[in-house]
Design a protein around this motif. Structure first.
Motif, PDB file in Angstrom:
ATOM      1  N   ARG A 184       0.767  -1.204  -0.125  1.00 29.43           N
ATOM      2  CA  ARG A 184       0.035  -0.004  -0.116  1.00 29.43           C
ATOM      3  C   ARG A 184       0.931   1.217  -0.044  1.00 29.43           C
ATOM      4  NH1 ARG A 184      -5.270  -1.388   0.975  1.00 29.43           N
ATOM      5  NH2 ARG A 184      -5.756  -3.420   1.936  1.00 29.43           N
ATOM      6  N   VAL A 185       1.708   1.388  -0.791  1.00 26.93           N
ATOM      7  CA  VAL A 185       2.730   2.365  -0.732  1.00 26.93           C
ATOM      8  C   VAL A 185       2.617   3.324  -2.292  1.00 26.93           C
ATOM      9  CG1 VAL A 185       4.368   1.314   0.668  1.00 26.93           C
ATOM     10  CG2 VAL A 185       4.799   0.785  -1.751  1.00 26.93           C
ATOM     11  N   TYR A 186       1.951   2.776  -2.923  1.00 26.37           N
ATOM     12  CA  TYR A 186       1.761   3.575  -4.609  1.00 26.37           C
ATOM     13  C   TYR A 186       0.887   4.473  -4.599  1.00 26.37           C
ATOM     14  CZ  TYR A 186       5.415  -0.230  -6.000  1.00 26.37           C
ATOM     15  OH  TYR A 186       6.348  -0.850  -6.023  1.00 26.37           O
ATOM     16  N   GLU A 187      -0.058   4.363  -3.649  1.00 27.79           N
ATOM     17  CA  GLU A 187      -1.343   5.322  -4.208  1.00 27.79           C
ATOM     18  C   GLU A 187      -1.212   6.630  -3.868  1.00 27.79           C
ATOM     19  OE1 GLU A 187      -6.414   5.685  -3.282  1.00 27.79           O
ATOM     20  OE2 GLU A 187      -4.966   3.876  -2.414  1.00 27.79           O
ATOM     21  N   GLY A 188      -0.476   6.922  -2.644  1.00 27.00           N
ATOM     22  CA  GLY A 188      -0.044   8.132  -2.268  1.00 27.00           C
ATOM     23  C   GLY A 188       1.064   8.709  -2.596  1.00 27.00           C
ATOM     24  N   ALA A 189       1.801   7.957  -3.482  1.00 25.19           N
ATOM     25  CA  ALA A 189       3.141   8.421  -3.990  1.00 25.19           C
ATOM     26  C   ALA A 189       3.250   9.863  -4.558  1.00 25.19           C
ATOM     27  CB  ALA A 189       3.669   7.568  -5.200  1.00 25.19           C
ATOM     28  N   VAL A 190       4.290  10.509  -4.177  1.00 27.28           N
ATOM     29  CA  VAL A 190       4.603  12.091  -4.556  1.00 27.28           C
ATOM     30  C   VAL A 190       5.536  12.244  -5.454  1.00 27.28           C
ATOM     31  CG1 VAL A 190       5.376  14.313  -3.355  1.00 27.28           C
ATOM     32  CG2 VAL A 190       4.035  12.642  -2.155  1.00 27.28           C
ATOM     33  N   HIS A 191       4.955  12.910  -6.717  1.00 24.26           N
ATOM     34  CA  HIS A 191       5.769  13.431  -7.787  1.00 24.26           C
ATOM     35  C   HIS A 191       6.889  14.385  -7.370  1.00 24.26           C
ATOM     36  CE1 HIS A 191       5.323  11.887 -12.141  1.00 24.26           C
ATOM     37  NE2 HIS A 191       6.437  12.397 -12.265  1.00 24.26           N
ATOM     38  N   LEU A 192       8.141  14.340  -7.369  1.00 23.21           N
ATOM     39  CA  LEU A 192       9.129  15.108  -7.031  1.00 23.21           C
ATOM     40  C   LEU A 192       9.566  16.200  -7.978  1.00 23.21           C
ATOM     41  CD1 LEU A 192      11.287  12.832  -4.531  1.00 23.21           C
ATOM     42  CD2 LEU A 192       9.303  14.181  -3.922  1.00 23.21           C
ATOM     43  N   GLU A 193       8.791  17.294  -8.393  1.00 20.64           N
ATOM     44  CA  GLU A 193       9.105  17.983  -9.459  1.00 20.64           C
ATOM     45  C   GLU A 193      10.325  18.978  -9.071  1.00 20.64           C
ATOM     46  OE1 GLU A 193       5.439  19.385 -11.690  1.00 20.64           O
ATOM     47  OE2 GLU A 193       4.399  18.596 -10.109  1.00 20.64           O
ATOM     48  N   GLU A 194      10.160  19.568  -7.969  1.00 20.97           N
ATOM     49  CA  GLU A 194      11.443  20.567  -7.502  1.00 20.97           C
ATOM     50  C   GLU A 194      12.780  19.773  -8.070  1.00 20.97           C
ATOM     51  OE1 GLU A 194      11.815  23.694  -7.207  1.00 20.97           O
ATOM     52  OE2 GLU A 194       9.504  24.417  -6.902  1.00 20.97           O
ATOM     53  N   LEU A 195      12.799  18.525  -7.449  1.00 18.36           N
ATOM     54  CA  LEU A 195      13.981  17.531  -7.378  1.00 18.36           C
ATOM     55  C   LEU A 195      14.325  17.294  -8.996  1.00 18.36           C
ATOM     56  CD1 LEU A 195      16.383  15.814  -6.154  1.00 18.36           C
ATOM     57  CD2 LEU A 195      14.577  14.116  -5.711  1.00 18.36           C
ATOM     58  N   SER A 196      13.132  17.113  -9.775  1.00 13.50           N
ATOM     59  CA  SER A 196      13.542  16.777 -11.089  1.00 13.50           C
ATOM     60  C   SER A 196      13.928  17.825 -11.714  1.00 13.50           C
ATOM     61  CB  SER A 196      12.074  16.284 -11.700  1.00 13.50           C
ATOM     62  OG  SER A 196      12.279  15.872 -13.049  1.00 13.50           O
ATOM     63  N   MET A 197      13.599  19.188 -11.391  1.00  8.35           N
ATOM     64  CA  MET A 197      14.297  20.291 -12.124  1.00  8.35           C
ATOM     65  C   MET A 197      15.740  20.430 -11.692  1.00  8.35           C
ATOM     66  SD  MET A 197      10.899  22.972 -11.171  1.00  8.35           S
ATOM     67  CE  MET A 197      12.207  24.494 -11.667  1.00  8.35           C
ATOM     68  N   LEU A 198      15.807  20.349 -10.307  1.00  3.10           N
ATOM     69  CA  LEU A 198      17.498  20.389  -9.926  1.00  3.10           C
ATOM     70  C   LEU A 198      18.308  19.400 -10.603  1.00  3.10           C
ATOM     71  CD1 LEU A 198      19.424  21.338  -7.981  1.00  3.10           C
ATOM     72  CD2 LEU A 198      18.637  19.823  -6.172  1.00  3.10           C
ATOM     73  N   LEU A 199      17.825  18.303 -10.776  1.00  3.59           N
ATOM     74  CA  LEU A 199      18.754  17.159 -11.503  1.00  3.59           C
ATOM     75  C   LEU A 199      18.671  17.375 -12.983  1.00  3.59           C
ATOM     76  CD1 LEU A 199      17.670  14.075  -9.536  1.00  3.59           C
ATOM     77  CD2 LEU A 199      19.719  15.006  -9.264  1.00  3.59           C
ATOM     78  N   SER A 200      17.793  17.966 -13.514  1.00  2.27           N
ATOM     79  CA  SER A 200      18.013  18.050 -14.757  1.00  2.27           C
ATOM     80  C   SER A 200      18.760  19.176 -15.222  1.00  2.27           C
ATOM     81  CB  SER A 200      16.324  18.487 -15.723  1.00  2.27           C
ATOM     82  OG  SER A 200      16.058  19.652 -14.881  1.00  2.27           O
ATOM     83  N   ARG A 201      19.033  20.315 -14.269  1.00  5.61           N
ATOM     84  CA  ARG A 201      19.995  21.002 -14.445  1.00  5.61           C
ATOM     85  C   ARG A 201      21.319  20.461 -14.283  1.00  5.61           C
ATOM     86  NH1 ARG A 201      17.711  24.337 -11.583  1.00  5.61           N
ATOM     87  NH2 ARG A 201      19.058  24.487  -9.912  1.00  5.61           N
ATOM     88  N   SER A 202      21.383  19.900 -13.082  1.00  7.98           N
ATOM     89  CA  SER A 202      22.875  19.727 -12.586  1.00  7.98           C
ATOM     90  C   SER A 202      23.340  18.571 -13.407  1.00  7.98           C
ATOM     91  CB  SER A 202      22.618  19.285 -10.990  1.00  7.98           C
ATOM     92  OG  SER A 202      22.106  20.451 -10.258  1.00  7.98           O
ATOM     93  N   CYS A 203      22.702  17.556 -13.871  1.00 12.87           N
ATOM     94  CA  CYS A 203      22.964  16.450 -14.547  1.00 12.87           C
ATOM     95  C   CYS A 203      22.493  16.309 -16.151  1.00 12.87           C
ATOM     96  CB  CYS A 203      22.671  15.131 -14.055  1.00 12.87           C
ATOM     97  SG  CYS A 203      22.874  15.119 -12.294  1.00 12.87           S
ATOM     98  N   HIS A 204      22.772  17.561 -16.693  1.00 12.17           N
ATOM     99  CA  HIS A 204      21.994  17.775 -17.962  1.00 12.17           C
ATOM    100  C   HIS A 204      22.259  16.911 -19.054  1.00 12.17           C
ATOM    101  CE1 HIS A 204      20.231  20.410 -20.780  1.00 12.17           C
ATOM    102  NE2 HIS A 204      21.369  20.118 -21.869  1.00 12.17           N
ATOM    103  N   GLU A 205      23.599  16.352 -19.328  1.00 10.55           N
ATOM    104  CA  GLU A 205      23.989  15.390 -20.201  1.00 10.55           C
ATOM    105  C   GLU A 205      23.222  14.163 -20.068  1.00 10.55           C
ATOM    106  OE1 GLU A 205      27.866  13.332 -22.361  1.00 10.55           O
ATOM    107  OE2 GLU A 205      28.151  14.951 -21.127  1.00 10.55           O
ATOM    108  N   TYR A 206      23.280  13.669 -18.879  1.00 12.88           N
ATOM    109  CA  TYR A 206      22.484  12.411 -18.506  1.00 12.88           C
ATOM    110  C   TYR A 206      21.051  12.538 -18.538  1.00 12.88           C
ATOM    111  CZ  TYR A 206      20.145   9.286 -15.267  1.00 12.88           C
ATOM    112  OH  TYR A 206      19.134   8.182 -14.644  1.00 12.88           O
ATOM    113  N   TRP A 207      20.661  13.687 -18.345  1.00  9.26           N
ATOM    114  CA  TRP A 207      19.131  13.955 -18.526  1.00  9.26           C
ATOM    115  C   TRP A 207      18.322  13.915 -19.841  1.00  9.26           C
ATOM    116  CZ3 TRP A 207      16.935  13.868 -13.497  1.00  9.26           C
ATOM    117  CH2 TRP A 207      15.596  13.991 -13.609  1.00  9.26           C
ATOM    118  N   GLU A 208      19.357  14.496 -20.724  1.00 11.12           N
ATOM    119  CA  GLU A 208      18.868  14.539 -21.925  1.00 11.12           C
ATOM    120  C   GLU A 208      19.078  12.873 -22.553  1.00 11.12           C
ATOM    121  OE1 GLU A 208      17.704  16.901 -24.061  1.00 11.12           O
ATOM    122  OE2 GLU A 208      17.620  18.059 -22.352  1.00 11.12           O
TER     123      GLU A 208
END
Length: 254
Positions: free
Chosen positions: A202-226
């Protein structure tokens, strides 16, 4: 403890929704007066939330320690362990992780003014041997270190989600573990499906999408993210195509 964490989660979610809002929706929030219309106002609200989390975390720790000392027992420690296993500790909240990412995002982009107050002291994204983690010292005795490696694909979390047990995975990896498609999403997971790490149900229904973290990683790990973005786009298109083909077959009675 549940009420305290629930209040913190609700306020943090509202704050981050406002930061991530765009266009008409953002101006609508400002018009309703949810926060002052500037980034300093956002950070001050975030700082209040971090202070609230810190005060409550330290208070609970001291209360339980004092209880055990007075009563010559270990019930306080046992309660602390039980609370951690139930994921009702405020420092276990995924929204605290989001606030850390929010702090770094604002610090590195729009708010470089010296007059801008900081949410955290010593909060940073660390990358050691290609493995990222969020590290923060909230107080002398309270330190947070959030591992950002997905334990399923063993890579940096991409499009990260936090399950209610607190473990963080890539969205597609979590969908695979929950035996659902990305079209149906994690809310469609059966209650019996377990977290790949702690095996809790019962851990999936209330899962939280970490959008701020996603933005941070996309900028910090740009090549990997692309690179990951290109790979996942192909898989998402494939799954979406299969989903709609099955829907069409079901509608036509084939």
């Amino acid at each position: 403890m549940s009420a305290v964490v629930g209040f913190f989660n609700k306020r943090a979610q509202k704050l981050l929704d406002l930061h991530l809002a765009s266009g008409f929706r953002k101006y609508f929030f400002w018009f309703k007066g949810k926060l002052r219309g500037n980034h300093v106002g956002l950070i001050e609200e975030g700082k209040d939330l971090v202070t609230y989390a810190l005060i409550n975390a330290i208070a609970i720790r001291k209360i339980l320690k004092k209880y055990d000392k007075i009563h010559y027992s270990t019930q306080g420690q046992a309660f602390k362990s039980q609370a951690q296993s139930m994921h009702i500790g405020i420092l276990q909240s995924p929204w605290l992780c989001e606030l850390m990412a929010f702090h770094i995002n604002l610090r590195e982009t729009k708010t470089k003014s010296r007059k801008t107050p900081a949410l955290f002291e010593g909060c940073s994204l660390k990358i050691n041997d290609g493995k990222p983690s969020l590290a923060c010292e909230l107080f002398d005795s309270v330190k947070l270190d959030v591992d950002l490696t997905c334990s399923i694909c063993l890579d940096t979390v991409f499009d990260p989600v936090a399950l209610t047990c607190g473990h963080i995975f890539c969205f597609m990896c979590a969908c695979s573990a929950a035996s659902v498609t990305i079209v149906d999403g994690l809310k469609a997971a059966e209650p019996k499906e377990k977290c790949p790490l702690c095996r809790e149900t019962r851990v999936y229904e209330g899962a939280v999408h970490l959008e701020e973290l996603s933005m941070l990683l996309s900028r910090s790990c740009h090549e990997y993210w692309e690179q990951r973005l290109q790979t996942e786009r192909i898989e998402r298109i494939r799954q979406a195509k299969q989903h709609w083909e099955s829907q069409c077959r079901a509608f036509m009675g084939v």
